[in-house]
Scaffold this motif. Structure first.
Motif, PDB file in Angstrom:
ATOM      1  N   ARG A 109       2.302   1.827  -3.451  1.00  0.00           N
ATOM      2  CA  ARG A 109       1.340   2.327  -4.223  1.00  0.00           C
ATOM      3  C   ARG A 109       1.139   3.600  -4.096  1.00  0.00           C
ATOM      4  O   ARG A 109       0.812   4.618  -5.151  1.00  0.00           O
ATOM      5  N   TYR A 110       0.844   4.097  -2.785  1.00  0.00           N
ATOM      6  CA  TYR A 110       0.441   5.501  -2.671  1.00  0.00           C
ATOM      7  C   TYR A 110       1.525   6.453  -2.988  1.00  0.00           C
ATOM      8  O   TYR A 110       1.126   7.819  -3.640  1.00  0.00           O
ATOM      9  N   ARG A 111       2.766   6.078  -2.715  1.00  0.00           N
ATOM     10  CA  ARG A 111       3.866   6.844  -3.094  1.00  0.00           C
ATOM     11  C   ARG A 111       3.940   7.102  -4.704  1.00  0.00           C
ATOM     12  O   ARG A 111       4.412   8.213  -4.966  1.00  0.00           O
ATOM     13  N   LEU A 112       3.603   6.263  -5.254  1.00  0.00           N
ATOM     14  CA  LEU A 112       3.807   6.195  -6.754  1.00  0.00           C
ATOM     15  C   LEU A 112       2.410   6.740  -7.422  1.00  0.00           C
ATOM     16  O   LEU A 112       2.435   7.306  -8.600  1.00  0.00           O
ATOM     17  N   GLY A 113       1.262   6.853  -6.383  1.00  0.00           N
ATOM     18  CA  GLY A 113       0.014   7.499  -7.115  1.00  0.00           C
ATOM     19  C   GLY A 113      -0.775   6.648  -7.902  1.00  0.00           C
ATOM     20  O   GLY A 113      -1.534   6.926  -8.930  1.00  0.00           O
ATOM     21  N   ILE A 114      -0.847   5.226  -7.344  1.00  0.00           N
ATOM     22  CA  ILE A 114      -1.646   4.206  -8.278  1.00  0.00           C
ATOM     23  C   ILE A 114      -2.761   3.967  -7.400  1.00  0.00           C
ATOM     24  O   ILE A 114      -2.459   3.800  -5.914  1.00  0.00           O
ATOM     25  N   SER A 115      -3.982   3.872  -7.676  1.00  0.00           N
ATOM     26  CA  SER A 115      -5.134   4.000  -7.022  1.00  0.00           C
ATOM     27  C   SER A 115      -5.539   2.197  -6.784  1.00  0.00           C
ATOM     28  O   SER A 115      -4.694   1.571  -7.511  1.00  0.00           O
ATOM     29  N   GLY A 116      -6.299   1.867  -6.149  1.00  0.00           N
ATOM     30  CA  GLY A 116      -6.546   0.616  -5.624  1.00  0.00           C
ATOM     31  C   GLY A 116      -7.056  -0.477  -6.910  1.00  0.00           C
ATOM     32  O   GLY A 116      -6.581  -1.590  -6.644  1.00  0.00           O
ATOM     33  N   ASN A 117      -7.638   0.105  -7.885  1.00  0.00           N
ATOM     34  CA  ASN A 117      -8.250  -0.805  -8.954  1.00  0.00           C
ATOM     35  C   ASN A 117      -7.264  -1.126  -9.981  1.00  0.00           C
ATOM     36  O   ASN A 117      -7.731  -1.723 -11.002  1.00  0.00           O
ATOM     37  N   ILE A 153       0.857  -1.093  -0.028  1.00  0.00           N
ATOM     38  CA  ILE A 153      -0.132   0.027  -0.046  1.00  0.00           C
ATOM     39  C   ILE A 153       0.768   1.255  -0.043  1.00  0.00           C
ATOM     40  O   ILE A 153       0.734   2.183  -0.680  1.00  0.00           O
ATOM     41  N   GLN A 154       1.885   1.210   0.816  1.00  0.00           N
ATOM     42  CA  GLN A 154       3.195   2.469   0.899  1.00  0.00           C
ATOM     43  C   GLN A 154       3.552   2.660  -0.536  1.00  0.00           C
ATOM     44  O   GLN A 154       3.496   3.899  -0.980  1.00  0.00           O
TER      45      GLN A 154
END
Lengths: 464, 116
Positions: free
Chosen positions: B34-42, B31-32
Motif C-alpha cells: 500500500r505504502y509503495r503505491l501511495g495508497i492511504s489507510g482509508n 501495508i508495504q
C-alpha cells in the motif's frame, strides 16, 4: 449517558433529599447520578461473565435483554417525543419576546445586525445567524463544536465574547488606514495569530466567526475548517524534483473548497506569476507522458488557475503551491488565511514511506507539498491558525518552527458572566427546565465544568 | 468485485484488509504494498481504478510469492522430503504429525487424511 439515566428513571423512580447547604459534603449532588450509573460498567461486565458461566442464566439474560430492549425502545420513543415537543414549545416561545431575557434582566440576544457592528456592550449576549447567511459565508463546512452547539440548542446563535472582538479589531486595525481616535497609543497589531487554549474553550468557533466577519467585509479568505484532512486520506506520491510528497486528491479538494465562496472574487483577480506550473503524479493515473509542466496563459485570473488544478489531477498540487504565492501578491483586497486544526501540521501525517522490506518511515506533515506551502507564518500576510484538541496531536513545543514567537494567543474558557449568559440561553432554548433553574444550580454546573462549554451543555440538562 | 492473484476482493473493504485475502499476503506485506503505491489507510477497493489495481497486481507478482505459486512451492518442498525418504517425508506420507507431537492421544488434525 442521558439515555441511561432516563432508562434508570423509568425502571425505578427514586426520591432524593433536597440539597442541604449546611451539610458537610463539598460536592453538591446532582441527583440524577444514582448508584446504577457508577456501577454501569461493572454491572455490564458482571452480566457478561454471568452469561458465560451460568447456562441457567441464559433464560434470565434473554429476559433481561428483552426488558432492556423494550426499555431502550421506550427511551428512544421518549426521546423522539421529547424532541418533537421541544420543537413545538420553542416555536410557541418565539411569539413571546419576554422570554429573551439574560442575566440581570439584560437582553439575551443582541440586536446588532452584523458581526462588524458588535461592540463591547454586546459581550455576553447571543448573536443570531440565519441559516442561509451562515451556510453562504461558510460553505466549506462548520467546525464540529459549532455544529454540535446548534444541534443541541436548536438555534443558530453564538455567544459574543470579548476574545472574538479583540481578534476582529486586531485585523481591522491592520486593514483600516485611519488611526484610532482614542488618543492613546495604538495597541500592538499582529498579522499572524495562533489560537490556543484548553479543551472546548471556543477556538474553532472564534475562528469561524472571524472568517464570517471577514467575508462580510469583502475580504478574500482562504478557510480550512479541517486541517487534518490535508495530512490524512487519499493518495500520496513522492515528487523526485522537489523531494516533497504530493497529495493530488487533497489538493483538488482544497481548490474546490476555496472556490465555493470566493468564486466571484477570484474571477476579477489577475495572476501575477506566469511561470509554468510543474506537474506531478496524478491520482491513480501515473505521470503524464512527455510533459512535466503546464503553461499559465497570459492574462489568466486566479479562477482560471484554480480551474486548471481541478480539471487536471497532475497539476493540482502545483496549483495549490502556486496559489499560496499568488495570495501573497494580491493587493486589491485584504487576504486572510484561516486554518483550523493547525496543530495537525506540526506532527506526523498518516502516510509512511517504505524504507526496507519490513520497515516504514512515517512522513511528517512538513514534507507534504501542500502543507509545506501554507504552514509557515514567517511572511507579511494575515494568517490565523487555531489549534484543536479533537485530533489527538498531543502537546507541541512552545516555540513552533515557522511561527513567530509572539503569535500565540491563549483563549480562556467561560468566565462567570459568560457562563451566566450561556445558562440563560439554554434555559430559553428549553435545555433546562424552568422549575429547576436557579442561580445556585447554574453556578454548580459552572464550577463542576470549570468553564468548559461542551461540559456545561451536557450538565445543564441534569439540573434538578 | 475484482480478482487479484486469485483472491476475490470485496469492493467495500479497505485496501489494507482486502489485500490480506490473498494467499501469501498478510497484514505487514499489505501495508508495504500500500505504502509503495501511495495508497492511504482509508481507501477502499471500489475507489481504485483499473490502473491502480494493475499496479497492485504487478507489484505483488514481482516481489511476493502468492496464490498457486506459493502452494506449488509448499507442495514441492513436501515432495522433496518424501522423495529423499527422510523421517519427515515418511510422516507426511503416513499423515502423522512430524514435529515431535504425541500420537498416543490427540494428533487428530494430522490424521484427517487417514480418516478420509
Amino acid at each position: 449517558m442521558l439515555r441511561h439515566i432516563l432508562r434508570a428513571a423509568l425502571r425505578k423512580p427514586q426520591i432524593h433529599p433536597p440539597w442541604n447547604p449546611k451539610s458537610n459534603s463539598t460536592v453538591p449532588s446532582i441527583s440524577a447520578f444514582d448508584h446504577n450509573h457508577f456501577c454501569y460498567f461493572s454491572s455490564k461486565s458482571n452480566l457478561a461473565k454471568a452469561k458465560k458461566t451460568d447456562p441457567k442464566s441464559k433464560k434470565k439474560s434473554t429476559n433481561e435483554a428483552t426488558a432492556d430492549s423494550s426499555a431502550t425502545d421506550v427511551v428512544d420513543a421518549a426521546f423522539f417525543d421529547d424532541g418533537a415537543k421541544r420543537v413545538r414549545h420553542l416555536m410557541e416561545d418565539e411569539k413571546d419576546p419576554s422570554l429573551d431575557v439574560g442575566p440581570n434582566g439584560r437582553p439575551l440576544f443582541t440586536s446588532t445586525p452584523s458581526l462588524s457592528q458588535l461592540t463591547r456592550k454586546d459581550t455576553c449576549t447571543y448573536f443570531k445567524f440565519s441559516e442561509e447567511g451562515l451556510n453562504g459565508a461558510l460553505p466549506e463546512g462548520l467546525p464540529k463544536g459549532m455544529a454540535k452547539e446548534f444541534e443541541d440548542s436548536m438555534r443558530r446563535a453564538v455567544l459574543v465574547r470579548q476574545s472574538f472582538l479583540d481578534l476582529r479589531d486586531n485585523f481591522r486595525r491592520i486593514v483600516d488606514t485611519h488611526p484610532l481616535s482614542s488618543g492613546g497609543k495604538d495597541p500592538k497589531v499582529r498579522k499572524q495569530i495562533v489560537l490556543d487554549g484548553p479543551v472546548s474553550c471556543g477556538k474553532s468557533i472564534t475562528l469561524a466567526m472571524l472568517v464570517h466577519w471577514a467575508r462580510d467585509e469583502g475580504w478574500l479568505v482562504f478557510y480550512v475548517p479541517r486541517g487534518r484532512e490535508w495530512t490524512h486520506g487519499g493518495f500520496f506520491y513522492k515528487h523526485p524534483e522537489t523531494g516533497l510528497w504530493d497529495t493530488p486528491v487533497q489538493a483538488e479538494n482544497i481548490l474546490k473548497d476555496f472556490l465555493k465562496y470566493n468564486d466571484p472574487i477570484l474571477k476579477k483577480l489577475p495572476c501575477h506569476i506566469f511561470d509554468p506550473v510543474p506537474l506531478g503524479e496524478g491520482a491513480g493515473v501515473g505521470w503524464m507522458k512527455g510533459v512535466d509542466s503546464m503553461a499559465v496563459p497570459e492574462g489568466s485570473t486566479l479562477y482560471d488557475l484554480i480551474q486548471i488544478g481541478i480539471k487536471l489531477t497532475h497539476a493540482a498540487v502545483g496549483v495549490v503551491v502556486r496559489l499560496r504565492k499568488e495570495l501573497s501578491l494580491v493587493k486589491d483586497i485584504p487576504v486572510l488565511i484561516a486554518i483550523d486544526q493547525y496543530n495537525n501540521w506540526f506532527t506526523f501525517s498518516e502516510y509512511e514511506e517504505p524504507v526496507t522490506i519490513r520497515s516504514c518511515r512515517p512522513i511528517h506533515a512538513r514534507e507534504l507539498a501542500t502543507v509545506n506551502a501554507f504552514r509557515s507564518m514567517m511572511h507579511n500576510d494575515m494568517m490565523v491558525g487555531a489549534f484543536s484538541h479533537s485530533t489527538a496531536v498531543g502537546k507541541l513545543r512552545k516555540d513552533l518552527p515557522d511561527v513567530p514567537v509572539d503569535a500565540r494567543v491563549n483563549l480562556a474558557r467561560y468566565d462567570l458572566n459568560e457562563a451566566a449568559a450561556v445558562c440563560h440561553y439554554y434555559l430559553r432554548q428549553r435545555l433546562i427546565r424552568r422549575e429547576a433553574f436557579s442561580e445556585e444550580n447554574w453556578k454548580k454546573v459552572y464550577y463542576l465544568s470549570n468553564g468548559n462549554g461542551a461540559e456545561i451543555r451536557s450538565l445543564v440538562s441534569l439540573m434538578q | 468485485m475484482s480478482y487479484i492473484s486469485g483472491a476475490r476482493l470485496v469492493a467495500d473493504e479497505q485496501v489494507r484488509i482486502a489485500s490480506t485475502k490473498m494467499d501469501g499476503i498478510g497484514p505487514k506485506k499489505a501495508i508495504q504494498v500500500r505504502y509503495r503505491l501511495g495508497i492511504s489507510g482509508n481507501i477502499k477497493i471500489k475507489e481504485l481504478n483499473k490502473y491502480q489495481i494493475d499496479q497492485i497486481e504487478q507489484m505483488i507478482g514481482q516481489d511476493h510469492v502468492v496464490h498457486w505459486e506459493l502452494k506449488r512451492g509448499e507442495r514441492a518442498d513436501i515432495e522433496r522430503l518424501i522423495s529423499i525418504s527422510c523421517y519427515r517425508g515418511i510422516r507426511h506420507q503416513d499423515g502423522l504429525p512430524l514435529r515431535g507431537q504425541r500420537t498416543h492421544t490427540n494428533a487428530r488434525t494430522c490424521r484427517k487424511l487417514i480418516r478420509k
